[in-house]
Motif scaffolding. Sequence first.
Motif, PDB file in Angstrom:
ATOM      1  N   LEU A 204      83.423 -43.979  59.758  1.00  0.00           N
ATOM      2  CA  LEU A 204      84.006 -44.461  61.232  1.00  0.00           C
ATOM      3  C   LEU A 204      83.898 -46.157  61.020  1.00  0.00           C
ATOM      4  CD1 LEU A 204      84.940 -44.226  63.965  1.00  0.00           C
ATOM      5  CD2 LEU A 204      82.729 -43.695  64.830  1.00  0.00           C
ATOM      6  N   ALA A 205      82.888 -46.703  60.575  1.00  0.00           N
ATOM      7  CA  ALA A 205      82.642 -48.117  60.821  1.00  0.00           C
ATOM      8  C   ALA A 205      83.683 -48.740  59.899  1.00  0.00           C
ATOM      9  CB  ALA A 205      81.341 -48.503  59.978  1.00  0.00           C
ATOM     10  N   THR A 206      84.191 -48.180  58.579  1.00  0.00           N
ATOM     11  CA  THR A 206      85.281 -48.548  57.823  1.00  0.00           C
ATOM     12  C   THR A 206      86.589 -48.461  58.534  1.00  0.00           C
ATOM     13  OG1 THR A 206      84.162 -47.994  55.950  1.00  0.00           O
ATOM     14  CG2 THR A 206      86.454 -48.082  55.629  1.00  0.00           C
ATOM     15  N   ALA A 207      86.801 -47.299  59.252  1.00  0.00           N
ATOM     16  CA  ALA A 207      88.264 -47.423  60.130  1.00  0.00           C
ATOM     17  C   ALA A 207      88.144 -48.038  61.347  1.00  0.00           C
ATOM     18  CB  ALA A 207      88.217 -45.654  60.478  1.00  0.00           C
ATOM     19  N   GLU A 208      87.113 -48.401  62.027  1.00  0.00           N
ATOM     20  CA  GLU A 208      87.066 -49.461  62.831  1.00  0.00           C
ATOM     21  C   GLU A 208      87.332 -50.776  62.207  1.00  0.00           C
ATOM     22  OE1 GLU A 208      87.267 -49.837  66.072  1.00  0.00           O
ATOM     23  OE2 GLU A 208      87.348 -47.723  66.535  1.00  0.00           O
ATOM     24  N   LYS A 209      86.816 -51.296  61.220  1.00  0.00           N
ATOM     25  CA  LYS A 209      86.979 -52.383  60.751  1.00  0.00           C
ATOM     26  C   LYS A 209      88.436 -52.600  60.012  1.00  0.00           C
ATOM     27  CE  LYS A 209      85.451 -54.929  56.517  1.00  0.00           C
ATOM     28  NZ  LYS A 209      84.766 -54.954  55.202  1.00  0.00           N
ATOM     29  N   LEU A 210      89.064 -51.433  59.598  1.00  0.00           N
ATOM     30  CA  LEU A 210      90.255 -51.724  59.203  1.00  0.00           C
ATOM     31  C   LEU A 210      91.519 -51.706  60.251  1.00  0.00           C
ATOM     32  CD1 LEU A 210      90.556 -49.086  56.461  1.00  0.00           C
ATOM     33  CD2 LEU A 210      91.197 -51.498  56.086  1.00  0.00           C
ATOM     34  N   ARG A 211      91.028 -51.076  61.423  1.00  0.00           N
ATOM     35  CA  ARG A 211      91.939 -51.099  62.639  1.00  0.00           C
ATOM     36  C   ARG A 211      91.759 -52.680  63.355  1.00  0.00           C
ATOM     37  NH1 ARG A 211      91.171 -51.571  67.544  1.00  0.00           N
ATOM     38  NH2 ARG A 211      89.057 -51.472  67.859  1.00  0.00           N
ATOM     39  N   GLN A 212      90.602 -53.210  63.213  1.00  0.00           N
ATOM     40  CA  GLN A 212      90.416 -54.446  63.930  1.00  0.00           C
ATOM     41  C   GLN A 212      91.240 -55.484  62.900  1.00  0.00           C
ATOM     42  OE1 GLN A 212      86.478 -55.118  64.987  1.00  0.00           O
ATOM     43  NE2 GLN A 212      86.313 -53.269  65.937  1.00  0.00           N
ATOM     44  N   LEU A 213      91.065 -55.507  61.645  1.00  0.00           N
ATOM     45  CA  LEU A 213      91.403 -56.534  60.669  1.00  0.00           C
ATOM     46  C   LEU A 213      93.045 -56.447  60.911  1.00  0.00           C
ATOM     47  CD1 LEU A 213      90.579 -58.094  58.308  1.00  0.00           C
ATOM     48  CD2 LEU A 213      91.130 -56.277  56.929  1.00  0.00           C
ATOM     49  N   ILE A 214      93.371 -55.335  60.920  1.00  0.00           N
ATOM     50  CA  ILE A 214      94.822 -55.328  60.902  1.00  0.00           C
ATOM     51  C   ILE A 214      95.560 -55.776  62.433  1.00  0.00           C
ATOM     52  CG2 ILE A 214      97.032 -53.467  61.421  1.00  0.00           C
ATOM     53  CD1 ILE A 214      95.319 -51.731  59.283  1.00  0.00           C
ATOM     54  N   SER A 215      94.753 -55.593  63.444  1.00  0.00           N
ATOM     55  CA  SER A 215      95.220 -56.057  64.867  1.00  0.00           C
ATOM     56  C   SER A 215      95.223 -57.668  64.779  1.00  0.00           C
ATOM     57  CB  SER A 215      94.490 -55.621  65.713  1.00  0.00           C
ATOM     58  OG  SER A 215      92.929 -55.924  65.912  1.00  0.00           O
ATOM     59  N   ARG A 216      94.150 -58.405  63.987  1.00  0.00           N
ATOM     60  CA  ARG A 216      94.182 -59.536  64.041  1.00  0.00           C
ATOM     61  C   ARG A 216      95.243 -60.329  62.693  1.00  0.00           C
ATOM     62  NH1 ARG A 216      88.562 -58.454  63.993  1.00  0.00           N
ATOM     63  NH2 ARG A 216      88.413 -59.058  61.755  1.00  0.00           N
ATOM     64  N   GLU A 217      95.705 -59.394  61.959  1.00  0.00           N
ATOM     65  CA  GLU A 217      96.467 -60.221  60.786  1.00  0.00           C
ATOM     66  C   GLU A 217      97.905 -60.427  61.359  1.00  0.00           C
ATOM     67  OE1 GLU A 217      97.031 -60.743  56.700  1.00  0.00           O
ATOM     68  OE2 GLU A 217      95.068 -60.562  57.837  1.00  0.00           O
ATOM     69  N   PRO A 218      98.409 -61.796  61.006  1.00  0.00           N
ATOM     70  CA  PRO A 218      99.621 -61.921  61.212  1.00  0.00           C
ATOM     71  C   PRO A 218     100.547 -61.536  60.222  1.00  0.00           C
ATOM     72  CG  PRO A 218      98.491 -63.759  60.158  1.00  0.00           C
ATOM     73  CD  PRO A 218      97.565 -62.985  60.516  1.00  0.00           C
ATOM     74  N   PHE A 219     101.633 -60.835  60.319  1.00  0.00           N
ATOM     75  CA  PHE A 219     102.459 -60.137  59.304  1.00  0.00           C
ATOM     76  C   PHE A 219     103.616 -60.890  59.470  1.00  0.00           C
ATOM     77  CE2 PHE A 219      99.723 -56.591  60.181  1.00  0.00           C
ATOM     78  CZ  PHE A 219      99.471 -56.053  59.186  1.00  0.00           C
TER      79      PHE A 219
END
Length: 456
Positions: A391-406
């Motif tokens: 769950l910690a990994t999933a949350e980390k990925l979710r937050q990382l993606i939301s901050r990433e400029p594509f």
Amino acid sequence: MQSFPTEQLIAEWQGLVERYPMDVASALRDIAQDFASDLATQFYDEMLADPASASFLHHDQVRSGLHRSMSGWIATLFAARTLADVQELIELQHRVGHVHARIEIPVSLVLRGARCLKERLAIQVQESFPPATWREASGLANGLVDLAIEIMCHAFSQSHDRNSRAEEAYRLFSVSQNVGAEKERQRAALLDWENQLMFALASGDSADELPSLASSEFGLWFRHKASHAFQGSPECASILKSIEDIDLGLPLMGVSGPYRTAEDSLHLLRQVREATKSIKFLLDSLFEQACDLDAGRDVLTRLLNRKFLPVVLGKEVLHCRQSGHSFAVLMIDVDHFKPINDTHGHEAGDMVLQQLAGLLLCNTRGGDYAFRLGGEEFLLILVDIDPAKALATAEKLRQLISREPFRIPQGELHLTVSIGLAVHDGHPDYKPLLQRADRALYQAKHGGRNRCEVAL
């Protein structure tokens, strides 16, 4: 696939024979030897008359050797007297099963042949035994044939599984990059573990604080991916043994271990250095054997596609059963992806998916798997992980993606993902696990998006 211990099979074989009177077993043995050739002839006459089995047999094969082999098999099946005889019979069934797998004889055909043989044998037994004992003799004959075919089919399944793994191994190996890039990546991961160990020793860390090789980036990658891809090769077995030996020796290197002097510690350190040098050499040899096959990889993102998802999940379920560890599945779906294509074009959409794939790869471990299931949906398999860390990994990925400029041709955009998480619960079938992850993803999408949901 788990093998049945030889001792267990011997006990079952002897237990079956001991349930019947000795004179019945002895008479059945004599009948099998006397009529083995006739039974083999009747067996092949019926099998050759059947179109399904005739496609695997022809008269020349029967005349040149199969009839003789079948006659010998029938005669020896009922002839075991000693423990050594029974063990030899069991080994024979294993060899026959491996041959069937090698020449790809369907299990259904083997079972049909067994049914045919039991019917013919029952007629012969009824004609040869007095009415008081022919039913017992028939029961013993059927039981021995069934047990022999069970052992034979188990050996067939083992060989078939091994052959299937060999056919798909190299495709599984090239999970996201070509062989050259993967080689450098794993050599660097091994070096990184070595440096971590040196730093820990220099810092005076205790034995239980030293980083294990098996749980390092390199160790996870090799145990979960490379060992499957190169299963059966001597280099693979040697690397796995070296990883185990190194980790077993780590407690001796800690400050709490019995080796206190600098000379002793230096000696152990040299042993680790030699072992890792050997691993690098063997690793280079394995990569030289590899070929970069694109089958099974998504053309756009270079991630694995659905084709090999059953293979990987089946392997991880087996690993969990054998090791007691667990793994998790993350279903990841890009929120509101259709407007990206509609507003900025499919080229922009493809660029977003490629960058997202790269982000997933860079933020997971070497032993984890990344798939593109299709469209904007991805799947991660996180190996050797408990529910809290998953769950910690999933949350980390979710937050990382939301901050990433594509980056897209028109500039930059931001996006979010919804994630459904399910942890393997020991069920032997992986499909319920995927269904649970899919339901969790549905809850995340319909619960407001940009969130993780854990399957119950």
